[in-house]
Design a protein around this motif. Structure first.
Motif, PDB file in Angstrom:
ATOM      1  N   LEU A  20      29.400  14.008 -11.141  1.00 25.90           N
ATOM      2  CA  LEU A  20      29.425  15.035 -12.189  1.00 25.90           C
ATOM      3  C   LEU A  20      30.837  15.316 -12.674  1.00 25.90           C
ATOM      4  O   LEU A  20      31.053  15.636 -13.860  1.00 25.90           O
ATOM      5  N   LEU A  21      31.799  15.202 -11.785  1.00 30.31           N
ATOM      6  CA  LEU A  21      33.178  15.575 -12.122  1.00 30.31           C
ATOM      7  C   LEU A  21      34.081  14.397 -12.449  1.00 30.31           C
ATOM      8  O   LEU A  21      35.225  14.594 -12.838  1.00 30.31           O
ATOM      9  N   ALA A  44      19.879  19.963  -6.956  1.00 27.61           N
ATOM     10  CA  ALA A  44      20.264  20.098  -8.359  1.00 27.61           C
ATOM     11  C   ALA A  44      20.703  21.527  -8.664  1.00 27.61           C
ATOM     12  O   ALA A  44      21.682  21.757  -9.382  1.00 27.61           O
ATOM     13  N   SER A  45      19.989  22.494  -8.094  1.00 24.48           N
ATOM     14  CA  SER A  45      20.329  23.901  -8.307  1.00 24.48           C
ATOM     15  C   SER A  45      21.694  24.234  -7.721  1.00 24.48           C
ATOM     16  O   SER A  45      22.471  24.997  -8.301  1.00 24.48           O
ATOM     17  N   SER A  46      21.970  23.665  -6.565  1.00 22.63           N
ATOM     18  CA  SER A  46      23.272  23.889  -5.927  1.00 22.63           C
ATOM     19  C   SER A  46      24.399  23.424  -6.839  1.00 22.63           C
ATOM     20  O   SER A  46      25.415  24.113  -6.994  1.00 22.63           O
ATOM     21  N   ALA A  47      24.200  22.242  -7.443  1.00 22.78           N
ATOM     22  CA  ALA A  47      25.223  21.727  -8.366  1.00 22.78           C
ATOM     23  C   ALA A  47      25.287  22.573  -9.636  1.00 22.78           C
ATOM     24  O   ALA A  47      26.372  22.864 -10.152  1.00 22.78           O
ATOM     25  N   GLN A  52      32.701  25.427  -9.546  1.00 21.65           N
ATOM     26  CA  GLN A  52      33.579  24.277  -9.725  1.00 21.65           C
ATOM     27  C   GLN A  52      33.018  23.326 -10.777  1.00 21.65           C
ATOM     28  O   GLN A  52      33.744  22.813 -11.634  1.00 21.65           O
ATOM     29  N   ILE A  53      31.701  23.121 -10.730  1.00 22.35           N
ATOM     30  CA  ILE A  53      31.057  22.194 -11.669  1.00 22.35           C
ATOM     31  C   ILE A  53      30.834  22.861 -13.025  1.00 22.35           C
ATOM     32  O   ILE A  53      31.086  22.259 -14.077  1.00 22.35           O
ATOM     33  N   ARG A  54      30.409  24.118 -13.035  1.00 18.49           N
ATOM     34  CA  ARG A  54      30.130  24.814 -14.301  1.00 18.49           C
ATOM     35  C   ARG A  54      31.382  24.916 -15.166  1.00 18.49           C
ATOM     36  O   ARG A  54      31.320  24.765 -16.397  1.00 18.49           O
ATOM     37  N   SER A  55      32.498  25.152 -14.516  1.00 16.67           N
ATOM     38  CA  SER A  55      33.758  25.302 -15.270  1.00 16.67           C
ATOM     39  C   SER A  55      34.222  23.991 -15.887  1.00 16.67           C
ATOM     40  O   SER A  55      35.116  23.983 -16.738  1.00 16.67           O
TER      41      SER A  55
END
Length: 744
Positions: A20-21, A44-47, A52-55
């Protein structure tokens, strides 16, 4: 579930985060694959919730697709999450067409780095439309899908697939304790409940959904042995009727409801096997065909259709492959225990079938259509189901009088399996079962097949392996629907005539015929030519002096497995061998070949097993570079003049096993073995003292990479037989099968 409570899948979560990153500008599609309840949505919900991922993205969308999705609804849900809900309502999105909705999403995402989760995707069609909406804008966007279906996960290119497995024991225990004993300090299991708690965790078989749900339910119970024991003993009932556990059955049954009618019946049938039972591919395919579940497409290849059904069930994560053969094909499957429990509930409710001896099953109604009995068969005193189609007996301890008596009540049977039972003769009622399609008497003490078997005109499968049957009545040839005839004598190693007059058995797929004489080889071959589905063939001459003249015979192009035992005229391979291009398994015994035959086999690019036993009278064999790219097993035996085996670098690049037996004139270890780095096992029997000496001494460097070398002397025949048979039977039937092999 809060992220702090997630247990296991550390590597998988790390891989997902990395994908993802990662600094990749192309839009990437990532898939999380696994059966229901493994934690795909949780991961998937955790991600999705990770700061860190949302930003890392400009916008985020979570859409649950499910089985009953409407494309327009998915598109509207996406717009609602991207754009303020009040604005979206005022803009008339609720009445827009599908095309217009896609355009709106495209315009919004065109210059955005977006992260979209599509949860619970059941077919590829949903992605075909969403793919247009989610623009490929070179901004580093990511789409994450969760699915139970392998074909859906294949949408993710570049191997961006995370396949979840069940949790290992330690992590299952940790997760269970976090839920069941959350009120106690450090989530420690009380010592008085340890044994029961471990049994419950084992029952969950690493399925996080079951562990969490059952653990949470038990957290409200008193920490008393009696209460926990009652819950464990009634677990099947609890899954069916306890609303607190309904979520487990609901999630597992969702996969079942997605099946077509034919796949549904096939899957329900699998639940009749005992828990943790390894379901064999060939066996279950024949049973499905016998039951009428498999579509007959008019080409006689129903076995292939059945195997496609199996593939479908594994693609949907309903069955797990536990073992593959050396060709890569799935050999055995297993059904997760809780999936089986949930499926059995449906099978019983719909009167499809019952697995007796399973916890929670106390009676068999007269409406039951299929019955398997794991244990306690004699406790069934009232079996009078006039509708019974299948009767499968796993209880080998039941006395034969009970079997003879109970079978007299079933007149409509299509499937009868009595393997490993203690019967010495075929039950008299069997020949009156005119609907019978499948009869399994393997591993019994049955000695004779009556001529009245001619009445079983619908019989497709007759399994007599490892019985005491030494000959079949001529009337067997009247069974023109017979597709599979299995006969094998372990207690008698000498050849006996099995069948004759084969021309009418046009559906035959596998055939072994012994005591063949040249006088009727042409007639025999004419019969074989009428069998378009024949893929496995064994032909053995009546003795080592009988010369078989095959040079004028036509090839059998569909044969994949061929065992020829007999001396060939002139010591030459007949032309028909040049057309055996589909062969995967070839064995030749005492053929008397005068010319190195290896080059004549080199065109067989699909060959996986090659056995030559006394087949060649020359001194030299050569395996050239590039030959036999798929060969995994090579066995050379009883060639008294052979003194040199040449193996060029680049030959047999996938060889796993090499057997050299009774090659007394071979003194030198083949140098080329050192190039075959895939070689794991060597089996050496009755080789010369010089050969063994060099192998263990000056030539040891040639075989240093071979991890397993077994050496037997000329007097070790019993040890060799025990070694070979124990491996074979343990591999095919499980370790417990050895004790059932007839010995006299």
């Amino acid at each position: 579930m809060d992220n702090s409570e997630i247990v296991g899948n550390v590597d998988e979560i790390g891989k997902l985060t990395k994908w993802l990153l990662e600094d990749k500008q192309d839009r990437s599609l990532i898939a999380i694959l696994g059966m229901g309840g493994l934690g795909k949505t949780t991961m998937a919900s955790s991600a999705y919730k990770s700061q860190q991922i949302r930003s890392h993205f400009d916008c985020h969308v979570w859409v649950t697709v499910s089985q009953t999705y409407q494309i327009e609804e998915l598109l509207r849900e996406t717009i609602t999450q991207l754009i303020d809900q009040r604005v979206s309502m005022e803009s008339g999105f609720m009445t827009m067409s599908r095309v217009r909705l896609i355009e709106v999403i495209q315009n919004y995402l065109r210059d955005k780095k977006y992260f979209i989760v599509l949860d619970d995707v059941w077919d590829q069609d949903a992605w075909l439309f969403l793919n247009y909406a989610f623009v490929r804008n070179k901004c580093g966007s990511r789409v994450l899908i969760t699915t139970r279906r392998r074909d859906v996960s294949s949408l993710a290119v570049d191997n961006y697939v995370i396949e979840l497995k069940t949790l290992p024991c330690a992590e299952s225990w940790e997760l269970f304790c976090k839920k069941a004993f959350r009120a106690s300090k450090d989530n420690i299991c009380p010592e008085n409940l340890r044994s029961l708690a471990e049994k419950i965790v084992i029952k969950c078989q690493g399925l996080p959904l079951a562990i969490v749900t059952i653990g949470s339910t038990l957290s409200y119970r008193e920490l008393e042995v009696e209460e926990w024991a009652f819950f464990y003993n009634q677990l099947s009932w609890q899954l069916a009727y306890n609303p607190e556990l309904h979520w487990i059955s609901s999630v597992l049954n969702t996969s079942l409801h997605d099946l077509s009618s034919y796949l549904r019946s096939c899957f329900l049938y699998c639940s009749l096997y005992p828990e943790d039972y390894k379901i064999r591919r060939k066996l279950i395919a024949k049973l499905w065909i016998a039951e009428g579940f498999v579509e007959d497409r008019g080409d006689g290849k129903m076995e292939e259709v059945a195997e496609y059904y199996l593939s479908e069930l594994t693609q949907r994560s309903l069955l797990q492959v536990t073992e593959r053969n050396k060709y890569g094909r799935a050999r055995t499957f297993v059904m997760h225990d809780l999936v089986r429990e949930a499926t059995l509930i449906i099978a019983k409710k719909e009167k499809f079938g019952i697995a007796y001896g399973n916890a929670g099953i106390t009676q068999v109604t007269h409406e039951t259509r299929r019955l398997s009995i794991k244990r306690c068969a004699q406790s069934l005193h009232s079996l009078a189901s006039s509708r019974l189609r299948s009767f499968i007996l796993f209880d080998s301890k039941v006395p034969s009088p009970w079997i003879y008596d109970v079978l007299s009540r079933f007149r409509l049977l299509r499937v009868l399996c009595l393997t490993f039972t203690d019967i010495e003769q075929v039950p008299g009622i069997v020949t009156e079962l005119y609907n019978l399609h499948y009869l399994d008497l393997s591993h019994t003490k049955v000695k004779q097949i009556p001529s009245s078997f001619r009445k079983l005109i619908n019989l497709q499968v007759l399994d007599l392996r490892f019985t005491y049957v030494q000959e079949l009545p001529l009337e067997i040839t009247m069974l023109t629907n017979l597709r599979h005839l299995h006969v094998c004598l372990i207690h008698d190693l000498y050849a006996r005539t099995l069948v004759s007059q084969l021309g009418n058995m046009t559906l035959m797929r596998s055939l072994a015929i012994l005591n063949v004489r040249q006088s009727y080889i042409k007639e025999l071959w004419s019969s074989l030519a009428k069998m378009p589905n024949l893929s496995r063939l064994l032909i053995s001459a009546c003795d080592m002096d009988e010369i078989l003249r095959l040079e004028m015979l036509e090839a059998l192009p569909n044969v994949k497995v061929f065992w020829l035992a007999g001396k060939l005229e002139g010591g030459m391979l007949p032309p028909l061998f040049a057309k055996f291009e589909k062969l995967t398994w070839l064995k030749m015994d005492w053929s008397g070949l005068k010319k190195d035959p290896i080059s004549s086999f080199s065109h067989m690019l699909n060959l996986v097993d090659l056995w030559l036993f006394g087949a060649y009278s020359g001194e030299h064999l050569c395996f050239c570079a590039g030959w036999f790219p798929k060969l995994k097993t090579l066995q050379l035996a009883d060639m008294e003049h052979l003194n040199q085996i040449e193996m060029e670098e680049g030959t047999m690049t996938n060889l796993h096993e090499l057997e050299l037996s009774s090659l007394r004139n071979l003194k030198i270890v083949p140098e080329g073995i050192r190039h075959i780095r895939t070689l794991h096992h060597m089996f050496l029997k009755d080789m010369s003292i010089e050969f063994i000496g060099r192998l263990q001494g000056s030539d040891n460097h040639i075989v240093q990479h071979v991890r397993d070398i077994n050496i037997f002397g000329p007097s070790d025949s019993r040890a060799v037989n025990n070694f070979i048979y124990s491996i074979y039977f343990a591999h095919k039937y499980g370790p417990g099968a050895i004790k059932y092999i007839p010995t006299k």
